[in-house]
Design a protein around this motif. Sequence first.
Motif, short mmCIF file in Angstrom:
data_model
loop_
_atom_site.label_atom_id
_atom_site.label_comp_id
_atom_site.label_asym_id
_atom_site.label_seq_id
_atom_site.Cartn_x
_atom_site.Cartn_y
_atom_site.Cartn_z
N TYR A 40 94.21 -46.89 87.83
CA TYR A 40 92.94 -46.97 87.10
C TYR A 40 93.24 -47.36 85.67
O TYR A 40 93.94 -46.65 84.95
CB TYR A 40 92.18 -45.64 87.16
N ALA A 41 92.72 -48.51 85.28
CA ALA A 41 92.94 -49.07 83.94
C ALA A 41 91.78 -48.68 83.05
O ALA A 41 90.65 -49.13 83.27
CB ALA A 41 93.07 -50.59 84.02
N GLU A 42 92.04 -47.82 82.07
CA GLU A 42 90.99 -47.41 81.15
C GLU A 42 90.77 -48.50 80.11
O GLU A 42 91.61 -48.74 79.24
CB GLU A 42 91.35 -46.09 80.46
N ILE A 43 89.65 -49.19 80.25
CA ILE A 43 89.32 -50.32 79.38
C ILE A 43 88.28 -49.84 78.37
O ILE A 43 87.25 -49.29 78.77
CB ILE A 43 88.76 -51.50 80.21
N PRO A 44 88.51 -50.05 77.07
CA PRO A 44 87.51 -49.63 76.08
C PRO A 44 86.20 -50.39 76.23
O PRO A 44 86.18 -51.57 76.59
CB PRO A 44 88.17 -49.98 74.73
N ALA A 58 90.56 -60.23 89.44
CA ALA A 58 91.58 -61.17 89.94
C ALA A 58 92.77 -60.40 90.52
O ALA A 58 93.32 -60.80 91.57
CB ALA A 58 92.04 -62.09 88.81
N GLN A 59 93.16 -59.31 89.86
CA GLN A 59 94.27 -58.50 90.37
C GLN A 59 93.91 -57.91 91.74
O GLN A 59 94.74 -57.89 92.66
CB GLN A 59 94.63 -57.39 89.38
N ARG A 60 92.68 -57.42 91.88
CA ARG A 60 92.24 -56.87 93.17
C ARG A 60 92.20 -57.96 94.23
O ARG A 60 92.55 -57.72 95.39
CB ARG A 60 90.87 -56.20 93.04
N ALA A 61 91.76 -59.17 93.84
CA ALA A 61 91.73 -60.29 94.79
C ALA A 61 93.14 -60.63 95.28
O ALA A 61 93.30 -61.12 96.40
CB ALA A 61 91.08 -61.51 94.14
N ASP A 62 94.14 -60.34 94.44
CA ASP A 62 95.53 -60.56 94.83
C ASP A 62 96.10 -59.39 95.65
O ASP A 62 97.29 -59.36 95.95
CB ASP A 62 96.41 -60.77 93.59
N GLY A 63 95.24 -58.41 95.96
CA GLY A 63 95.66 -57.30 96.81
C GLY A 63 96.12 -56.06 96.08
O GLY A 63 96.57 -55.10 96.73
N LEU A 64 96.03 -56.04 94.76
CA LEU A 64 96.48 -54.86 94.01
C LEU A 64 95.43 -53.76 94.09
O LEU A 64 94.23 -54.02 94.10
CB LEU A 64 96.77 -55.22 92.56
N ARG A 65 95.90 -52.52 94.12
CA ARG A 65 95.01 -51.36 94.16
C ARG A 65 94.74 -50.89 92.73
O ARG A 65 95.26 -49.87 92.29
CB ARG A 65 95.64 -50.27 95.02
N ILE A 66 93.95 -51.67 92.02
CA ILE A 66 93.65 -51.39 90.61
C ILE A 66 92.14 -51.43 90.42
O ILE A 66 91.44 -52.19 91.10
CB ILE A 66 94.37 -52.40 89.68
N ALA A 67 91.65 -50.57 89.54
CA ALA A 67 90.21 -50.50 89.26
C ALA A 67 90.01 -50.05 87.82
O ALA A 67 90.90 -49.44 87.23
CB ALA A 67 89.53 -49.53 90.22
N PRO A 68 88.86 -50.35 87.23
CA PRO A 68 88.62 -49.94 85.85
C PRO A 68 88.15 -48.49 85.74
O PRO A 68 87.59 -47.92 86.67
CB PRO A 68 87.51 -50.90 85.38
#
Length: 196
Positions: A40-44, A58-68
């Motif tokens: 989980y990327a904490e974005i201001p 784009a990262q999620r589209a590449d299959g990464l398990r990342i979210a804001p």
Amino acid sequence: AAGSDVARVEAAVARRGEDPQPGLSALGALAVETPDLDVYAEIPLSWGLLAGLDTVAAQRADGLRIAPKFRVGGLASELFPTPVELAAVICACRDRNLPFKLAAGLRHALRHTDPETGFTHHGFLNVLVASAAASDGGEVAEVAEALAATHPVPLVEPARSRRTEPRPLWVGFGAFNVLEPLTELIRLGLINGGYE
């Protein structure tokens, strides 16, 4: 390991006013190196937010398990987004198919003003109903209306009617304890307080 033992990292990618891209790149690299990790990327909620959301998409589209993840409170009034500002963020996440988490300031079910600080906090029930409205295609004004509600009437029935459905967009929020939020949900008739 059981499903509840999912490894998770939550990290701020920038300070307010800083470019979130370098931090997002670093977290993306971590997600690549550790594919079973939920990141989980904490974005201001400031400059660079939309470009940051594009990067996460784009990262999620590449299959990464990342979210804001976003902070919606803190020790200064400018850290509390208005209903319209938060609605715009929720709709931006919807438009990019991004689940999100929230942190800070969500102690109570309903939007309220803290008598000690004078800061107006978002309610977690407001966020739930607003996220559902966004997921159903609602525009910023409709989503903001749900976030701005300070009375339970416009929120309880929309929440009750979706109790058995998966929660749209909004993954969850952090809390110091679960007793207070749980008690409020029981008082509002959204949880029966026991097991069926």
